[in-house]
Design a protein around this motif. Structure first.
Motif, PDB file in Angstrom:
ATOM      1  N   ARG A   1       0.828  -1.200   0.000  1.00 11.21           N
ATOM      2  CA  ARG A   1       0.000   0.000   0.000  1.00 11.21           C
ATOM      3  C   ARG A   1       0.869   1.259   0.000  1.00 11.21           C
ATOM      4  NH1 ARG A   1      -2.184  -1.064   6.154  1.00 11.21           N
ATOM      5  NH2 ARG A   1      -0.197  -0.746   7.222  1.00 11.21           N
ATOM      6  N   THR A   2       0.301   2.351  -0.443  1.00 13.12           N
ATOM      7  CA  THR A   2       1.010   3.626  -0.476  1.00 13.12           C
ATOM      8  C   THR A   2       1.337   4.083   0.941  1.00 13.12           C
ATOM      9  OG1 THR A   2      -0.135   4.257  -2.509  1.00 13.12           O
ATOM     10  CG2 THR A   2       0.902   6.020  -1.227  1.00 13.12           C
ATOM     11  N   THR A   3       2.611   4.374   1.174  1.00 14.12           N
ATOM     12  CA  THR A   3       3.064   4.767   2.514  1.00 14.12           C
ATOM     13  C   THR A   3       3.981   5.976   2.401  1.00 14.12           C
ATOM     14  OG1 THR A   3       2.979   2.447   3.226  1.00 14.12           O
ATOM     15  CG2 THR A   3       4.193   3.971   4.620  1.00 14.12           C
ATOM     16  N   VAL A   4       3.818   6.918   3.315  1.00 17.50           N
ATOM     17  CA  VAL A   4       4.687   8.102   3.361  1.00 17.50           C
ATOM     18  C   VAL A   4       5.288   8.215   4.757  1.00 17.50           C
ATOM     19  CG1 VAL A   4       3.447   9.333   1.556  1.00 17.50           C
ATOM     20  CG2 VAL A   4       2.721   9.597   3.929  1.00 17.50           C
ATOM     21  N   TYR A   5       6.369   9.007   4.867  1.00 16.57           N
ATOM     22  CA  TYR A   5       7.141   9.049   6.098  1.00 16.57           C
ATOM     23  C   TYR A   5       7.369  10.480   6.552  1.00 16.57           C
ATOM     24  CZ  TYR A   5       7.991   4.355   4.334  1.00 16.57           C
ATOM     25  OH  TYR A   5       7.808   3.096   3.838  1.00 16.57           O
ATOM     26  N   ASP A   6       7.745  10.585   7.832  1.00 12.55           N
ATOM     27  CA  ASP A   6       8.049  11.899   8.427  1.00 12.55           C
ATOM     28  C   ASP A   6       6.915  12.882   8.128  1.00 12.55           C
ATOM     29  OD1 ASP A   6       9.369  13.848   9.789  1.00 12.55           O
ATOM     30  OD2 ASP A   6      10.791  14.317   8.180  1.00 12.55           O
ATOM     31  N   VAL A   7       5.728  12.541   8.607  1.00 10.78           N
ATOM     32  CA  VAL A   7       4.508  13.274   8.261  1.00 10.78           C
ATOM     33  C   VAL A   7       4.231  14.379   9.281  1.00 10.78           C
ATOM     34  CG1 VAL A   7       2.040  13.059   7.793  1.00 10.78           C
ATOM     35  CG2 VAL A   7       3.595  11.173   7.234  1.00 10.78           C
ATOM     36  N   SER A   8       3.877  15.538   8.773  1.00 18.93           N
ATOM     37  CA  SER A   8       3.474  16.667   9.616  1.00 18.93           C
ATOM     38  C   SER A   8       2.126  17.177   9.109  1.00 18.93           C
ATOM     39  CB  SER A   8       4.519  17.783   9.563  1.00 18.93           C
ATOM     40  OG  SER A   8       4.123  18.878  10.371  1.00 18.93           O
ATOM     41  N   ILE A   9       1.134  17.238  10.002  1.00 23.53           N
ATOM     42  CA  ILE A   9      -0.228  17.615   9.622  1.00 23.53           C
ATOM     43  C   ILE A   9      -0.680  18.819  10.442  1.00 23.53           C
ATOM     44  CG2 ILE A   9      -2.629  16.830   9.472  1.00 23.53           C
ATOM     45  CD1 ILE A   9      -1.583  13.976   9.302  1.00 23.53           C
ATOM     46  N   ARG A  10      -1.224  19.789   9.747  1.00 18.31           N
ATOM     47  CA  ARG A  10      -1.746  20.977  10.433  1.00 18.31           C
ATOM     48  C   ARG A  10      -3.037  21.423   9.750  1.00 18.31           C
ATOM     49  NH1 ARG A  10       0.298  25.310  13.509  1.00 18.31           N
ATOM     50  NH2 ARG A  10       2.435  24.552  13.299  1.00 18.31           N
ATOM     51  N   ALA A  11      -4.040  21.742  10.566  1.00 19.99           N
ATOM     52  CA  ALA A  11      -5.310  22.272  10.053  1.00 19.99           C
ATOM     53  C   ALA A  11      -5.513  23.667  10.621  1.00 19.99           C
ATOM     54  CB  ALA A  11      -6.467  21.363  10.447  1.00 19.99           C
ATOM     55  N   ARG A  12      -6.112  24.530   9.823  1.00 17.65           N
ATOM     56  CA  ARG A  12      -6.452  25.859  10.304  1.00 17.65           C
ATOM     57  C   ARG A  12      -7.776  26.273   9.685  1.00 17.65           C
ATOM     58  NH1 ARG A  12      -2.423  30.172   7.258  1.00 17.65           N
ATOM     59  NH2 ARG A  12      -2.875  29.551   5.100  1.00 17.65           N
ATOM     60  N   CYS A  13      -8.463  27.194  10.353  1.00 17.37           N
ATOM     61  CA  CYS A  13      -9.800  27.579   9.908  1.00 17.37           C
ATOM     62  C   CYS A  13      -9.975  29.093  10.030  1.00 17.37           C
ATOM     63  CB  CYS A  13     -10.867  26.842  10.708  1.00 17.37           C
ATOM     64  SG  CYS A  13     -10.606  26.842  12.478  1.00 17.37           S
ATOM     65  N   SER A  14     -11.082  29.580   9.508  1.00 17.17           N
ATOM     66  CA  SER A  14     -11.344  31.017   9.484  1.00 17.17           C
ATOM     67  C   SER A  14     -11.789  31.519  10.856  1.00 17.17           C
ATOM     68  CB  SER A  14     -12.407  31.325   8.422  1.00 17.17           C
ATOM     69  OG  SER A  14     -13.571  30.550   8.633  1.00 17.17           O
ATOM     70  N   ILE A  15     -11.887  32.833  10.965  1.00 15.74           N
ATOM     71  CA  ILE A  15     -12.254  33.478  12.236  1.00 15.74           C
ATOM     72  C   ILE A  15     -13.646  33.012  12.671  1.00 15.74           C
ATOM     73  CG2 ILE A  15     -12.719  35.697  13.348  1.00 15.74           C
ATOM     74  CD1 ILE A  15     -10.677  36.948  11.494  1.00 15.74           C
ATOM     75  N   GLY A  16     -13.765  32.722  13.946  1.00 15.04           N
ATOM     76  CA  GLY A  16     -15.029  32.244  14.505  1.00 15.04           C
ATOM     77  C   GLY A  16     -15.039  30.749  14.756  1.00 15.04           C
ATOM     78  N   LEU A  17     -14.044  30.051  14.198  1.00 14.52           N
ATOM     79  CA  LEU A  17     -13.912  28.608  14.411  1.00 14.52           C
ATOM     80  C   LEU A  17     -12.537  28.301  14.977  1.00 14.52           C
ATOM     81  CD1 LEU A  17     -15.450  27.248  11.073  1.00 14.52           C
ATOM     82  CD2 LEU A  17     -16.580  27.412  13.301  1.00 14.52           C
ATOM     83  N   ASN A  18     -12.443  27.147  15.634  1.00 16.43           N
ATOM     84  CA  ASN A  18     -11.176  26.741  16.225  1.00 16.43           C
ATOM     85  C   ASN A  18     -11.039  25.230  16.119  1.00 16.43           C
ATOM     86  OD1 ASN A  18      -8.727  27.079  17.669  1.00 16.43           O
ATOM     87  ND2 ASN A  18      -9.762  26.396  19.539  1.00 16.43           N
ATOM     88  N   ILE A  19      -9.825  24.758  15.800  1.00 18.98           N
ATOM     89  CA  ILE A  19      -9.558  23.319  15.797  1.00 18.98           C
ATOM     90  C   ILE A  19      -9.429  22.877  17.250  1.00 18.98           C
ATOM     91  CG2 ILE A  19      -8.070  21.481  14.983  1.00 18.98           C
ATOM     92  CD1 ILE A  19      -9.398  22.974  12.734  1.00 18.98           C
TER      93      ILE A  19
END
Length: 397
Positions: A52-70
């Motif tokens: 299967r497809t595999t990736v390494y050294d992964v960094s994930i970040r989510a961000r959203c607009s004003i009025g919302l928060n992760i």
């Protein structure tokens, strides 16, 4: 680190599994292992793991607009309330969820925005970034909100939110939390949207009519089932799968798909069919897969044969009064007593047997992850093992 537990007894997965979870690995559990029975599944699980497809050294970040928060991130690693999420490895069978929290009032008829960035290294040692952008319409109408709900996503997020705190609370409290969350979501709809309906009438939003049923099915899985029915190793393995697998995996594990063999043999009985293009050809040409029916004991005919497909197994279920014509066509036997479940599903040259085998292979190809082992289950036989729900149990949901 991946764990393949082929065991005849307990292996203390509660201690071993965190090593796999925190390194981006997976837990494969084969209780009461027998190479003749589970060797095929082990073979394909190893094959899938290596190809299967595999990736390494992964960094994930989510961000959203004003009025919302992760609020928090959820996955095989548990939960995290900060970004970026750092993973040593991630593959095509893993998913990550995160919850959004509204922190201030949003203007109706405006839009909210969400961006997800994933930085990773491929197996060819190329450093890449993938950015996903989403736009959501804002509304102050509760009815519009409920009508656009993605029930699979709601269920998947609730599974992970509860699983992430399962080490801090008792199993009974976790089960009560799932039930209470379901009650709160549906009660709010009843209170705010269906005010004109009689108070004694049970009203559910169209997009979430099956939600109580899915929660009830979830309570019967090894992860959330009572300890007297499932061993601890089985509970841990199932919990890890639910935490890091796809939402489609979780949905099929909670509520399997049920198919009538009579409709497979005679597609004219089913008005909504779809073609299964792979597999052996039959004398009449195309092989058809009927629409699945509700997993309910009321839908089970004592004269038919049924295929029950969940995320890990495909059961071929034979009721006690199954038609002799069907038995001969599918199994080449004239009586239920002549069938030995341990021999598996037979390969015959008959039209009906070929059609059923094609449908089984079609169902397997729909599952991109786990290889679904085929098991024959007789009405009078004991449960396959303590690790898997039999069809009569599922149909009592």
């Amino acid at each position: 680190i991946d764990v393949f537990a082929c065991t005849q007894g307990d292996v203390d997965l509660a201690t071993i599994a965190p090593v796999a979870r925190m390194t981006g690995g997976e837990v494969y559990y084969y209780p009461i292992f027998n190479s003749a029975d589970a060797g095929e599944k082990l073979h394909f699980d190893v094959f899938r793991n290596l190809t299967r497809t595999t990736v390494y050294d992964v960094s994930i970040r989510a961000r959203c607009s004003i009025g919302l928060n992760i609020e928090k991130y959820f996955g095989g690693f548990g939960e995290a309330d900060h970004a970026p999420i750092q993973l040593s490895v991630m593959d095509a069978d893993k998913t990550i969820s995160f919850g959004l929290k509204q922190t201030s009032k949003l203007a109706p008829d405006s839009h909210a925005y969400l961006q997800l960035a994933i930085l990773y290294t491929t197996i060819q040692k190329e450093r890449k970034i993938r950015i996903l952008n989403y736009t959501f319409a804002v509304t102050d109408q509760v009815s519009q909100l409920y009508s656009s709900v993605d029930m699979d996503a709601v269920l998947g997020l609730e599974i992970r939110q509860t699983a992430s705190i399962l080490q801090k609370i008792t199993l009974n409290n976790a089960r009560n939390r799932l039930c209470q969350t379901c009650t709160n979501v549906l009660a709010y709809y009843r209170k705010t949207v269906s005010k004109t309906v009689a108070s004694a009438q049970f009203v559910l939003p169209e997009s979430m009519k099956a939600y109580p049923l899915l929660i009830l099915g979830l309570l019967k899985t090894p992860a959330y089932g009572f300890t007297e029915y499932f061993r601890l190793d089985n509970k841990v393995a199932n919990l890890v799968q639910l935490m890091q697998g796809s939402f489609s995996y979780a949905l099929m594990r909670v509520y399997p798909k049920l198919y009538s063999v009579a409709r497979i043999i005679d597609p004219s009985q089913d008005s909504g069919t779809m073609i299964v293009s792979d597999g052996d050809q039959t004398a009449s040409g195309s092989v058809m897969k009927p629409l699945n029916i509700a997993c309910s004991a009321e839908k089970i005919s004592p004269n038919d044969i049924y295929i029950l497909a969940n995320s890990d197994f495909i059961y071929v279920y034979l009721p006690k009064d199954v038609s002799e014509t069907l038995l001969v066509e599918i199994f080449g036997k004239s009586a239920l007593t002549e069938i030995v479940p341990e021999e598996g599903f037979p390969v015959l040259e008959s039209e009906g047997n070929t059609r059923v085998r094609n449908v089984i292979e079609g169902l397997r190809k729909e599952r991109a992850g786990a290889y679904q082992q085929v098991k024959v289950l007789l009405y009078s036989s004991a449960p396959v093992s303590y690790t898997h729900l039999t069809l009569p149990t599922i149909c009592s949901v």
